[in-house]
Write an enzyme that holds these catalytic residues in place. Structure first.
Site, PDB file in Angstrom:
ATOM      1  N   GLU A 193       0.800  -1.229   0.000  1.00 57.39           N
ATOM      2  CA  GLU A 193       0.000   0.000   0.000  1.00 57.39           C
ATOM      3  C   GLU A 193       0.831   1.276   0.000  1.00 57.39           C
ATOM      4  O   GLU A 193       0.314   2.357   0.292  1.00 57.39           O
ATOM      5  CB  GLU A 193      -0.981  -0.018   1.185  1.00 57.39           C
ATOM      6  CG  GLU A 193      -1.959  -1.184   1.097  1.00 57.39           C
ATOM      7  CD  GLU A 193      -2.832  -1.353   2.316  1.00 57.39           C
ATOM      8  OE1 GLU A 193      -2.525  -0.742   3.362  1.00 57.39           O
ATOM      9  OE2 GLU A 193      -3.818  -2.108   2.249  1.00 57.39           O
ATOM     10  N   GLU A 225      -6.725  -7.161  -1.599  1.00 53.98           N
ATOM     11  CA  GLU A 225      -7.070  -7.550  -0.227  1.00 53.98           C
ATOM     12  C   GLU A 225      -8.580  -7.505  -0.033  1.00 53.98           C
ATOM     13  O   GLU A 225      -9.193  -6.443  -0.077  1.00 53.98           O
ATOM     14  CB  GLU A 225      -6.416  -6.618   0.805  1.00 53.98           C
ATOM     15  CG  GLU A 225      -4.909  -6.696   0.860  1.00 53.98           C
ATOM     16  CD  GLU A 225      -4.329  -5.824   1.961  1.00 53.98           C
ATOM     17  OE1 GLU A 225      -5.111  -5.299   2.777  1.00 53.98           O
ATOM     18  OE2 GLU A 225      -3.098  -5.658   2.006  1.00 53.98           O
TER      19      GLU A 225
END
Length: 876
Positions: A485, A551
C-alpha cells in the site's frame, strides 16, 4: 552454437567426467549450538571463539532460530502463542537491547583445505547485526547489518590445523525496536531498520518480544575448488499461445552465473550445464581473486514440458546442473536449479481497468491468498512450508501474495509453490502503515519522516539485490511489488525499477505498490479494496470492488478443537451479539466479530456451539466470496487476492487453517467456490451459473437443479444440457421464483450438479437457504440423520472415509471428518482431506480421502455433523 576444434576437444573431456560428478559438498550447522546473554560474558570474541576456551554456564541454543525460540525451548518463558502468556514476556522496548543480545557458539569438525580447495561459511539470515569470530580470529571486517542480507565468508585460511573449530557469533537486535503501542507496527520505529515490521504488533498479532533477534535462518559450510559458482540465473522463453496438452513448439533456455576465482592464479576451464540430457558449455579464463559474470549460449529445448499454475495444467520441472570444470577435467563447484519452463506475461485489460496475468500466452483468472509468514517466531521447516502450500493448492487457488510487512520468503517456500503450482506475488519490505501513507496518531514520527524509512537506503538496495538473486529462478515467482500500500522511498523505487530489476531479472512485472493504479483502477462504481469483515453473501455478487482486488477477506474462527489449543478453559466463553461482549483472551487473539451472522442458526449456547455454527458462516463466506468474483471475471475483475488465508500466530481471523495446521470450514468453502469447473447459485437473482477456469471448452454437460426440504424430500427443479467455453463464466437460468416459494417457511436446501457424458458429476454444490425472515428455522428443527461411517486404509499414509445416509430420512448435513489418535482423541496434523464439511443426501453416500504422514499412533476417525451424532470410528 559454433565451436573450434580446441573447444570441442575440451568439451569432450569435460563430458567424460560429467557422470562422475558428485553433489555439491555442503552441510548445515544446525545442532550443538550454545548461547549466553552478553551480561554473562566478559571475554572478547577472539577468546570465546578459541576452541580451548571453556564455556561455563552456557545453555543450549536453537539455530536456526531466534533468541525467544531458544528461551522458549529452555523453558525460560511460557508459550507466547497460548492464552495471555505473551504479556508475561519482557518486551525489548522496555528492557533495552542488551536483554536480547546474545553470543552463539558452535564447535564443528572441518579439516584444513587441501591444494586449491576453498571452504566457505554462509549465513542465510541474521537479525539484526552481528560480529563473527572463528578460531580466535575476526571473520567479518565490519559489523554486518540487515535482516535480509545474506553473508558469505571464505574461511579457508582460518580453519584449525587439527580440524577442531569454533564459531562464535554475537547477535545484536535492531537498534530501534519501537514501542508496541497497539498501532500497526507499533509506533512505526521498527521500520527504521531493514527488517520485517509486524514484530511490533499488527491487527492480527501481538508483539514479538525480541523482535525476532537471532540467527534465524540456515548456517552452512560449503566446499569448492578454486572457482565458486554463484548466483545462477535461468530464464525460459515460451513464445506463442500454448495449451497444456499436445505437441509443444520449442522453448528457449538462457543461463548465466557469477564465477568467483578465490585462488592466487588465473584459472581456465568451462562453465556448463546439463538439462534434459543435453549439455551447453562455454570456455572461460578467470583472473585471480576476481568475480566474473558469464552468459552461456541460448539453448533451444525441443518438445518442452511446460509449467502451469494450479488448475490449468501440470507443474513440470527440469533438473538443471550448472558447474565449472577446470582444464584438468576436475569439477570445482556445482549448483543445481529446478527449472520450470514457462513465461509470464501481463497486459492491461481496458475493459476491467486492471492488470491481467497470462502464463505461456494464456490468460489466468487470479484466485489468490495473502500470506504473512509461516511462523511469527521464524520456526521454519521444509515440511511446514509444503503442508501450507498444499493447503493452498487444495483451496483451488493459483496465487499467493507475500505481504510487505514480513520478509522475502525462504527458498523452501518457493520450492513448494513450484511443486503445487502457486504463482507468487512478492512484496518488498514496506507498508503504508509504518512508512507514512496515512496520518496515524500511534506513530512517533510524522509522515514526511516515515516516508524516508528505513534509515540506511544503501543497505536496502544491497538487500534487495541479494534477495532477488536468491529467489529469481523459481518458476512460481510471478510478480514483484514495491511494498504494501505504499512505494519505497523515491530513490529506492527508481533504483529498483531502472537498474536492479532490469539487470537481475527483467522477466517479471513490477507493481510500484500493492494496490497501485498499474494493478487496478478504482473504476466507476468501485469502492477500493476490502471489505475485511463478515458480509451478507449478496455483497460479494453485487458490490463492485477494485477490478484486481489485492485484499478482501472475512472471518475465520477455527472449530472448538482448534480453540482448545490456545484458549484456557476459563476463557471459553462465546462472544455475545448484540453488544459485542468478547472474552479478554479472544480479544487478545484478534477475534473479529461475526456480528449477527450466528444468530440465524440459533443463539450460541456456549463456545463449542458458537465455534460449530461459525463454521457454517465460514464456509458460506469464502464460497460466496470466490463465486461472486468468478461470476464477474473479465467483466468486473481480472483477479482477487483474499485477505488472508493463514496466520503465523494463534489469531482468530482471516485463516483457512489455524497455526497448528488444522483446517476449518473456510478452506473447504473456498475449495468448493474456487474449483476450476464450478456450478454456482447467485443469491440475488437466483441465476444458476457455471465458471470454467480451464482452457478446455465443455460441450458434454448436463445441468441438474434439486431442492430438498428439511425432511429429505426432493424436488427436481430442472435438468438441461449445457455447454461452456474456456476461461469464462456463463449464466443459464434463474430458479429464484421457485426457491422463494419453497424456502418461505423453513428454508430449503439447493443442490446443483454438472454431469459429464458418462453421467458422472464434474461439479457439485450444496446450499442451505434461510426462510423469508433470513433465519435457518428449518435447520434448528431437523431430525437426526442415521448416517453410517466406515473407514478403510488405502495405503500406509492414506485413508478413505465413507458416509452413508439411509433413504427416507433427512439430509445428513454439514459433516466434519477428522483423523485422530484413538488413544488421545487428538487430531493428527497436518492431514489433507479431499473434501470436508460435506452433506449427504438421503439414499446416497460420499467418500472422503485423507492423506497424512503415518506415525506410531493408532489412528481413527472422528465425525460430527449438524444433525449427525459425534462418533469415533476405527480404520479397517
Amino acid at each position: 552454437m559454433r565451436m573450434n576444434r580446441g573447444q570441442l576437444s575440451l568439451i569432450g573431456l569435460l563430458l567424460c567426467c560429467w557422470s562422475s560428478v558428485k553433489a555439491q559438498d555442503q552441510y548445515e550447522l544446525n545442532t550443538g549450538w550454545q548461547c549466553a546473554n552478553i551480561s554473562r560474558v566478559t571475554e572478547k570474541g577472539e577468546t570465546i571463539s578459541d576452541p580451548a576456551h571453556a564455556l561455563t554456564g552456557w545453555q543450549p541454543a536453537t539455530v536456526p532460530g531466534t533468541v525467544l525460540t531458544t528461551m522458549l525451548n529452555n523453558k525460560q518463558v511460557p508459550d507466547p502463542f497460548y492464552g495471555m502468556n505473551n504479556e508475561k514476556i519482557p518486551d525489548i522496548y522496555n528492557t533495552g537491547n542488551d536483554y536480547y543480545t546474545y553470543w552463539f557458539v558452535k564447535d564443528f569438525t572441518e579439516q584444513p583445505a587441501a591444494a586449491d580447495q576453498q571452504v566457505w561459511l554462509h549465513f542465510r539470515g541474521v537479525n539484526y547485526s552481528c560480529d563473527i569470530y572463528l578460531n580466535g580470529k575476526k571473520v567479518n571486517a565490519a559489523t554486518h547489518h540487515g535482516m535480509f542480507l545474506r553473508q558469505t565468508y571464505n574461511i579457508t585460511r582460518l580453519l584449525a590445523k587439527n580440524g577442531h573449530n569454533r564459531l562464535a557469533v554475537i547477535i545484536y537486535p535492531a537498534p530501534l525496536a519501537g514501542n508496541p503501542n497497539g498501532g500497526q507496527g507499533g509506533d512505526g520505529i521498527i521500520a527504521k531498520s531493514v527488517a520485517h515490521q509486524y514484530t511490533a504488533g499488527w491487527d492480527w498479532i501481538q508483539p514479538i518480544r525480541d523482535r525476532n533477534t537471532g540467527i534465524w535462518d540456515k548456517v552452512t559450510i560449503e566446499h569448492t575448488g578454486a572457482v565458486d559458482v554463484k548466483h545462477p540465473h535461468v530464464v525460459t522463453k515460451v513464445p506463442g499461445i500454448r495449451l497444456p496438452e499436445g505437441p509443444q513448439a520449442p522453448a528457449i533456455v538462457q543461463v548465466s552465473a557469477e564465477l568467483e576465482n578465490a585462488s592466487d592464479k588465473s584459472v581456465t576451464g568451462a562453465v556448463q550445464y546439463a538439462i534434459n540430457g543435453t549439455t551447453v558449455s562455454k570456455k572461460v579464463t578467470l583472473a585471480p581473486h576476481a568475480t566474473t559474470q558469464v552468459q552461456l549460449p541460448d539453448y533451444t529445448l525441443q518438445h518442452p514440458k511446460l509449467w502451469w499454475p494450479n488448475g490449468y495444467g501440470p507443474q513440470a520441472l527440469y533438473n538443471l546442473q550448472l558447474q565449472f570444470v577446470n582444464a584438468a577435467g576436475k569439477v570445482s563447484d556445482k549448483e543445481t536449479v529446478e527449472v520450470g519452463v514457462r513465461e509470464i506475461q501481463t497486459s492491461w485489460n481496458a475493459h476491467t481497468g486492471s492488470r491481467e496475468v497470462a502464463v505461456n500466452g494464456q490468460k489466468i483468472f487470479i484466485k489468490g491468498g495473502n500470506w504473512i509468514i509461516s511462523d511469527a517466531m521464524l520456526r521454519f521447516s521444509k515440511e511446514r512450508y509444503d503442508a501450507e502450500i498444499r493447503y493452498h493448492r487444495d483451496m483451488n487457488l493459483n496465487l499467493i501474495r507475500i505481504w510487505g510487512g514480513a520478509l522475502t520468503e525462504r527458498p523452501e517456500f518457493y520450492e513448494a509453490c513450484d511443486k503445487y503450482g502457486m504463482l507468487v506475488f512478492q512484496d518488498f519490505w514496506f507498508s503504508g502503515d509504518c512508512n507514512g501513507r496515512w496520518v496515524d496518531p500511534m506513530k512517533k514520527e510524522d509522515q514526511w519522516t516515515r516516508r524516508k524509512y528505513p534509515d540506511d537506503h544503501g543497505l536496502v538496495l544491497s538487500s534487495l539485490t541479494d534477495q532477488i538473486k536468491m529467489i529469481r529462478n523459481y518458476p512460481s515467482l510471478a510478480l514483484w511489488c514495491g511494498g504494501n500500500e505504499i512505494t519505497p522511498p523515491e530513490d529506492i523505487l527508481t533504483a529498483v525499477k531502472d537498474s536492479i530489476l532490469p539487470l537481475l531479472d527483467g522477466t517479471r512485472y513490477f507493481f510500484d505498490y500493492s494496490n497501485s493504479d498499474s494493478m487496478s483502477h478504482n473504476t466507476l462504481g468501485g469502492n477500493g479494496d476490502g471489505p475485511y469483515g463478515v458480509q451478507p453473501l449478496a455483497t460479494f455478487w453485487e458490490h463492485r470492488t477494485f477490478p484486481f482486488n489485492s485484499e478482501i477477506g472475512s472471518v475465520g474462527v477455527g472449530d472448538y478443537a482448534s480453540l482448545e489449543r490456545f484458549i484456557p478453559k476459563e476463557n471459553m466463553v462465546a462472544p455475545e451479539y448484540p453488544g459485542n461482549k468478547v472474552d479478554s483472551v479472544w480479544y487478545y487473539h484478534k477475534y473479529i466479530g461475526y456480528d449477527g451472522f450466528i444468530d440465524p442458526y440459533g443463539k450460541a449456547k456456549d463456545a463449542k456451539d458458537f465455534a460449530n455454527k461459525a463454521q457454517l458462516v465460514n464456509y458460506d463466506q469464502y464460497r460466496g466470496l470466490m463465486e461472486g468474483f468468478s461470476a464477474h471475471m473479465w467483466d468486473w475483475y481480472t483477479g482477487v487476492i483474499i485477505w488472508k488465508t493463514q496466520n503465523p500466530w494463534t489469531a482468530m481471523r482471516g485463516q483457512m487453517y489455524d497455526y497448528y495446521l488444522d483446517p476449518n470450514a473456510c478452506l473447504y468453502g473456498l475449495h468448493n467456490g474456487s474449483e476450476p469447473l464450478h456450478i454456482m447459485y447467485n443469491p440475488i437473482d437466483g441465476m444458476v451459473q457455471v465458471a470454467n477456469n480451464t482452457f478446455t471448452p465443455r460441450r458434454d454437460l448436463m445441468l441438474q437443479i434439486f431442492a430438498y426440504d428439511m425432511k429429505g424430500s426432493v424436488d427436481t427443479l430442472t435438468q438441461v444440457f449445457a455447454d461452456i467455453g474456456p476461461t469464462i463464466t456463463k449464466r443459464y437460468l434463474s430458479v429464484k421464483r421457485g426457491l422463494d416459494k419453497l424456502r418461505k417457511d423453513k428454508g430449503i436446501f439447493l443442490r446443483l450438479r454438472l454431469l459429464d457424458v458418462h453421467q458422472q458429476p464434474v461439479s457439485e454444490n450444496f446450499y442451505w437457504l434461510p426462510d423469508e425472515k433470513g433465519n435457518y428455522s428449518g435447520l434448528q428443527e431437523m431430525a437426526q440423520a442415521a448416517a453410517q461411517v466406515t473407514a478403510k486404509r488405502i495405503t500406509k499414509d492414506s485413508v478413505a472415509v465413507t458416509i452413508s445416509n439411509p433413504a427416507n430420512g433427512p439430509v445428513a448435513f454439514f459433516n466434519r471428518v477428522a483423523l485422530v489418535d484413538m488413544q488421545t482423541k487428538k487430531r493428527i496434523l497436518p492431514a489433507f482431506y479431499s473434501d470436508n464439511y460435506i452433506s449427504v443426501m438421503p439414499g446416497e453416500q460420499k467418500t472422503i480421502t485423507i492423506s497424512y504422514t503415518a506415525g506410531n499412533e493408532t489412528t481413527g476417525i472422528e465425525l460430527y455433523g449438524w444433525n449427525v451424532k459425534e462418533g469415533y470410528y476405527a480404520i479397517k
